[in-house]
Structure formats: structure tokens, C-alpha cells
Design a protein around this motif. Structure first.
Motif, PDB file in Angstrom:
ATOM      1  N   ASP A 132       2.097   8.288  69.032  1.00  0.00           N
ATOM      2  CA  ASP A 132       1.155   7.572  69.959  1.00  0.00           C
ATOM      3  C   ASP A 132       1.679   6.061  69.722  1.00  0.00           C
ATOM      4  O   ASP A 132       1.146   5.498  68.677  1.00  0.00           O
ATOM      5  N   LEU A 133       2.660   5.723  70.512  1.00  0.00           N
ATOM      6  CA  LEU A 133       3.123   4.243  70.472  1.00  0.00           C
ATOM      7  C   LEU A 133       1.896   3.201  70.774  1.00  0.00           C
ATOM      8  O   LEU A 133       2.212   2.045  70.116  1.00  0.00           O
ATOM      9  N   SER A 134       0.848   3.771  71.327  1.00  0.00           N
ATOM     10  CA  SER A 134      -0.174   2.633  71.522  1.00  0.00           C
ATOM     11  C   SER A 134      -0.939   1.920  70.357  1.00  0.00           C
ATOM     12  O   SER A 134      -1.848   1.296  70.362  1.00  0.00           O
ATOM     13  N   GLN A 172       8.883  -6.149  50.328  1.00  0.00           N
ATOM     14  CA  GLN A 172      10.303  -5.887  50.779  1.00  0.00           C
ATOM     15  C   GLN A 172      10.524  -4.405  50.409  1.00  0.00           C
ATOM     16  O   GLN A 172      10.628  -4.187  49.031  1.00  0.00           O
ATOM     17  N   GLU A 173      11.057  -3.496  51.157  1.00  0.00           N
ATOM     18  CA  GLU A 173      11.237  -2.140  50.904  1.00  0.00           C
ATOM     19  C   GLU A 173      12.659  -1.460  51.718  1.00  0.00           C
ATOM     20  O   GLU A 173      13.226  -2.441  52.655  1.00  0.00           O
ATOM     21  N   LYS A 174      12.963  -0.381  51.437  1.00  0.00           N
ATOM     22  CA  LYS A 174      14.040  -0.009  52.434  1.00  0.00           C
ATOM     23  C   LYS A 174      13.433   0.448  53.403  1.00  0.00           C
ATOM     24  O   LYS A 174      12.356   0.911  53.624  1.00  0.00           O
ATOM     25  N   LEU A 175      14.163   0.412  54.754  1.00  0.00           N
ATOM     26  CA  LEU A 175      13.583   0.728  56.047  1.00  0.00           C
ATOM     27  C   LEU A 175      12.795   2.277  56.072  1.00  0.00           C
ATOM     28  O   LEU A 175      11.920   2.397  56.518  1.00  0.00           O
ATOM     29  N   ASN A 176      13.653   3.180  55.524  1.00  0.00           N
ATOM     30  CA  ASN A 176      13.251   4.526  55.451  1.00  0.00           C
ATOM     31  C   ASN A 176      11.795   4.747  54.711  1.00  0.00           C
ATOM     32  O   ASN A 176      11.064   5.588  54.778  1.00  0.00           O
ATOM     33  N   ALA A 177      11.380   3.734  53.649  1.00  0.00           N
ATOM     34  CA  ALA A 177      10.076   3.902  53.022  1.00  0.00           C
ATOM     35  C   ALA A 177       8.992   3.511  54.250  1.00  0.00           C
ATOM     36  O   ALA A 177       7.756   4.204  53.938  1.00  0.00           O
ATOM     37  N   ALA A 178       9.296   2.861  55.154  1.00  0.00           N
ATOM     38  CA  ALA A 178       8.055   2.852  56.011  1.00  0.00           C
ATOM     39  C   ALA A 178       7.706   4.063  56.814  1.00  0.00           C
ATOM     40  O   ALA A 178       6.566   4.407  56.951  1.00  0.00           O
ATOM     41  N   TYR A 179       8.610   4.813  56.844  1.00  0.00           N
ATOM     42  CA  TYR A 179       8.298   6.127  57.621  1.00  0.00           C
ATOM     43  C   TYR A 179       7.468   6.990  56.592  1.00  0.00           C
ATOM     44  O   TYR A 179       6.717   7.677  56.767  1.00  0.00           O
ATOM     45  N   ALA A 180       7.880   6.847  55.232  1.00  0.00           N
ATOM     46  CA  ALA A 180       7.263   7.730  54.088  1.00  0.00           C
ATOM     47  C   ALA A 180       6.010   7.170  54.032  1.00  0.00           C
ATOM     48  O   ALA A 180       4.998   8.095  53.672  1.00  0.00           O
ATOM     49  N   PRO A 240       6.162   7.741  61.972  1.00  0.00           N
ATOM     50  CA  PRO A 240       6.795   7.106  62.996  1.00  0.00           C
ATOM     51  C   PRO A 240       6.200   5.848  63.598  1.00  0.00           C
ATOM     52  O   PRO A 240       6.949   5.087  64.064  1.00  0.00           O
ATOM     53  N   THR A 241       4.909   5.616  63.581  1.00  0.00           N
ATOM     54  CA  THR A 241       4.251   4.308  64.179  1.00  0.00           C
ATOM     55  C   THR A 241       4.563   3.321  63.101  1.00  0.00           C
ATOM     56  O   THR A 241       4.923   2.377  63.511  1.00  0.00           O
ATOM     57  N   LEU A 242       4.434   3.416  61.996  1.00  0.00           N
ATOM     58  CA  LEU A 242       4.854   2.371  61.164  1.00  0.00           C
ATOM     59  C   LEU A 242       6.163   2.347  61.118  1.00  0.00           C
ATOM     60  O   LEU A 242       6.886   0.860  61.007  1.00  0.00           O
ATOM     61  N   LEU A 243       7.312   3.094  61.018  1.00  0.00           N
ATOM     62  CA  LEU A 243       8.672   2.844  61.339  1.00  0.00           C
ATOM     63  C   LEU A 243       8.925   2.013  62.569  1.00  0.00           C
ATOM     64  O   LEU A 243       9.562   0.899  62.367  1.00  0.00           O
TER      65      LEU A 243
END
Length: 396
Positions: A109-111, A198-206, A210-213
Motif C-alpha cells: 500500500d503505497l498510500s 546512513q545505511e545500505k539501501l537494502n537495510a531499509a527493506y529489512a 517495501p513501503t520504507l524502501l
């Protein structure tokens, strides 16, 4: 008894007792000269025309009239109409079948993404390959060299821009150095403030899926993501196997014990297991993440190009297994339609057809092992995408 010769002017009366009547074409039985059609002067049998069949018609003719030639124009129109009906029925059937497969996969849900950039021209898809092992048996995990890690992480990330100046495919290295912004939890709804980490981009998903990524990419790039598409290990391999493998021409061979890759240089057809090993390999290259993203782009473009062919689309024995393999494992956003998914697929194919651009995110250096984006180039790239202009920015 004297012999009386029969002259031309003597009327000939067929005996009534024998059942003869006066033929309708004669007037009292007198010869009316050439063309009179009485049937006697020409030696014809009474009641026939030129020795024809019953009723005086030529042999082989239709008793009710002359034989007509087939109306091929009408037959062709009927054939075309039947073909159109069959194609429409086939297409409608595929649509509703595919829709029934896609609907349960609309999980994102991208909303829930906050503080989003303004919309630009064209459509931006975030395509994610995850290391999800969902639904895989122990034997499949061993065969595909996936390991047995719990949860899932992003193994590849790409932005596909579909616009009037051709598609643009941009790989985002998973080791990209990004700042995690404030975000609203996808499950809890709680607002988490930015901490400047500051993190690696794939950390946001972890951290929150998906919404945080999407939120992190939009905050660090300034580009709005319109649709989200994710596929796991098993689904990826099954798609490749369903179409009979993907042909690749490798400029050099390489091995990687972690992914199971073992390739020789040259043209070859990769099955599902080999394809997964190919796109996951990073330890075989010096510039590990950047080289891997290039291979991922090459493979996905080849996959799209070889799948979107009449031999696949018009053959139900290939089309249905291929679509089923993909739709059973895809995760998409709630606003994704089959039309949007189809547009994304053909835009991906267009990348290989010479109509588009394929590139890595421009990099300016690294920090703590993470790749740093070139801010000036990224800003110019986003501006060109938002205005749906031809992309001139390069990765170099």
C-alpha cells in the motif's frame, strides 16, 4: 395404291392415339425455316436440346439452374469473423484468469508512504528481486543455492521509467549509501522520526519492507515511485524454466561457490537454477555490486525479449505456465493493474530493442564500503525523468 411423296409444305401430324401432343415451340407442325427449333429438321430427339439430359439441359447441370461458383469473398469474411471471436474469447479468458492470480498479490500500500515527491511525466516502476525462500522445499533451497536464512532481503533493485522518449532502466546497488528518513510503520501506523542514520539501501527493506524502501528511495532521489513489483527466488527460477530457458552470450566465464555459478564464455541457454546463480553472483567480480547489477540488467532484458514473442504469447502451453509461475509469486502494489504490469513488461523488452537506456545509478565514490551516489548527476537524471526527456546522464 399410288405413292404420295411428303413435301416440305405437307403438315406433319403425330398420331394422337400414340399420345403425342403438339410441342409448344411448334405452330401446327409446319417448318418455319432455320432456327424454328422444332427438333425435326436437325435430327434431334423430340423433347431434347442438342442431345442433352433430362429437360433438355446439358449433362452435369443443376436441374434448378446453372451451377454457381463458390462465393470466396463471403467465405473469407465468415472465416475472419470466427477467428476474431476466438481470439477475443481467448484474450478475455486470459485476462480474467490472470486477474484472479494478480489480485491476491496486491499487498503493498503505497498510500502509507509519507512526504512524497511530486508526480512527473511517464511511469516509474520499482522492480525488486528479493531473497525470499517462501514456499521452497529443502531440496529446492539446496538445488538453487539459496541457503535457509529466515525473512527476506532485497537482492536487486531497479527503477524502470516508461515514457514517450523510450524506457530507462536504472540499477540501484544494494550497497548504496543512503540516509534513512522519517517514516510511518506499514503495520503499526506509528510515525518514526528521522535519526540521520546512513545505511545500505537494502537495510531499509529489512527494517520495514517495501513501503520504507520506497520512502527511502524517494527521499534520497527526489523521484516518485508509481508502482512496486517484487519477485522471489523460486518464482524467478520457475519463470525461466517455463519458457524453456533464456539464451545468453557471456563475454567471459566465471565461478562463484556462494551462488552456484559455473559458466564458460560463449552462447548458452540458462535454465532456472543457472539464471538465478547468474543474477546473484557478486563474489566473482572485483567491483562486486556494480558488476552484478549490469548482469542483472542484461538477463532481465533478455528474459523480457525472449518471453514477449508470438511463440510464447500465442501458445497456451507456454503462456499459461509462464504467467502462472510469475503471478503466483509476484508482490505488487494495490494500484497495479494487469495493464500497468503489461506496460512494464514491454517497456523492459524495449530496453533491449534499442529504444531505451540501461544504466547504473551514477556513483561518485564510497564510504565505509557503501557506494555514494553522484548528487549532481542524480539531480540531472531525476529532472530528465520527471520531464520525460531523453536521458543523457551516464553512469561514468
Amino acid at each position: 395404291m399410288p405413292h404420295v411423296p411428303r413435301g416440305r409444305g405437307v403438315p406433319r401430324q403425330p398420331p394422337q392415339q400414340q399420345g403425342y401432343g403438339v410441342p409448344p415451340q411448334q405452330s401446327g407442325g409446319y417448318d418455319q425455316g432455320p432456327g424454328s427449333g422444332d427438333g425435326y429438321n436437325t435430327g434431334q430427339v423430340y423433347g431434347s436440346h442438342h442431345g442433352g439430359g433430362p429437360g433438355g439441359r446439358p449433362p452435369g447441370s443443376n436441374a434448378s439452374g446453372p451451377v454457381e461458383a463458390p462465393n470466396w469473398g463471403r467465405r473469407i469474411k465468415i472465416g475472419v469473423s470466427v477467428l476474431v471471436v476466438v481470439v477475443l474469447a481467448y484474450s478475455i479468458g486470459i485476462y480474467f484468469w490472470a486477474d484472479s492470480k494478480l489480485t491476491p498479490r496486491q499487498e503493498v500500500d503505497l498510500s502509507k508512504v509519507i512526504d512524497r515527491p511530486a508526480e512527473g511525466d511517464g511511469t516509474n516502476y520499482l522492480i525488486v528481486g528479493s531473497d525470499s525462500r517462501e514456499g521452497m522445499s529443502a531440496a529446492e533451497k539446496k538445488e538453487l543455492h539459496t541457503g535457509s536464512a529466515e525473512g527476506k532481503r532485497t537482492d536487486s533493485m531497479m527503477i524502470l521509467h516508461d515514457g514517450s522518449n523510450g524506457p530507462t532502466l536504472i540499477s540501484l546497488p544494494r550497497d548504496s549509501n543512503v540516509t534513512v528518513p522519517s517514516f510511518r510503520g506499514s503495520e503499526s501506523g506509528k510515525l518514526f522520526p528521522a535519526e540521520g542514520k546512513q545505511e545500505k539501501l537494502n537495510a531499509a527493506y529489512a527494517v520495514d519492507g517495501p513501503t520504507l524502501l520506497v520512502r527511502t528511495i524517494e527521499a534520497n532521489m527526489g523521484l516518485r515511485i508509481d508502482h512496486y513489483v517484487e519477485i522471489g527466488f523460486a518464482g524467478f527460477a520457475k519463470i525461466v524454466d517455463a519458457i524453456g530457458g533464456v539464451e545468453m552470450n557471456l563475454p567471459q566465464g566465471f565461478k562463484d561457490k556462494y551462488s552456484g555459478a559455473d559458466f564458460k564464455a560463449g552462447k548458452q541457454t540458462l535454465n532456472g537454477q543457472q539464471a538465478l546463480a547468474f543474477v546473484r553472483t557478486r563474489h566473482a567480480f572485483a567491483a562486486s555490486d556494480l558488476e552484478r547489477t549490469k548482469n542483472q540488467q542484461k538477463f532481465l532484458a533478455a528474459l523480457a525479449s525472449q518471453t514477449a514473442t508470438p511463440g510464447t504469447i500465442l501458445n497456451p502451453f507456454t503462456l499459461f505456465p509462464t504467467m502462472s509461475a510469475g503471478l503466483n509469486t509476484l508482490i505488487v502494489d494495490k494500484d497495479m493493474s494487469l495493464t500497468s504490469l503489461g506496460s512494464m513488461f514491454f517497456a523492459m523488452k524495449g530496453v533491449t530493442g534499442g529504444d531505451g537506456v540501461s544504466m547504473n545509478m551514477p556513483i561518485s565514490g564510497s564510504v565505509n564500503g557503501n557506494l555514494v551516489w553522484d548528487k549532481a548527476k542524480v539531480k540531472e537524471l531525476v529532472n530528465q525523468l520527471n520531464n520525460d526527456e531523453k536521458v543523457t546522464v551516464t553512469s561514468d
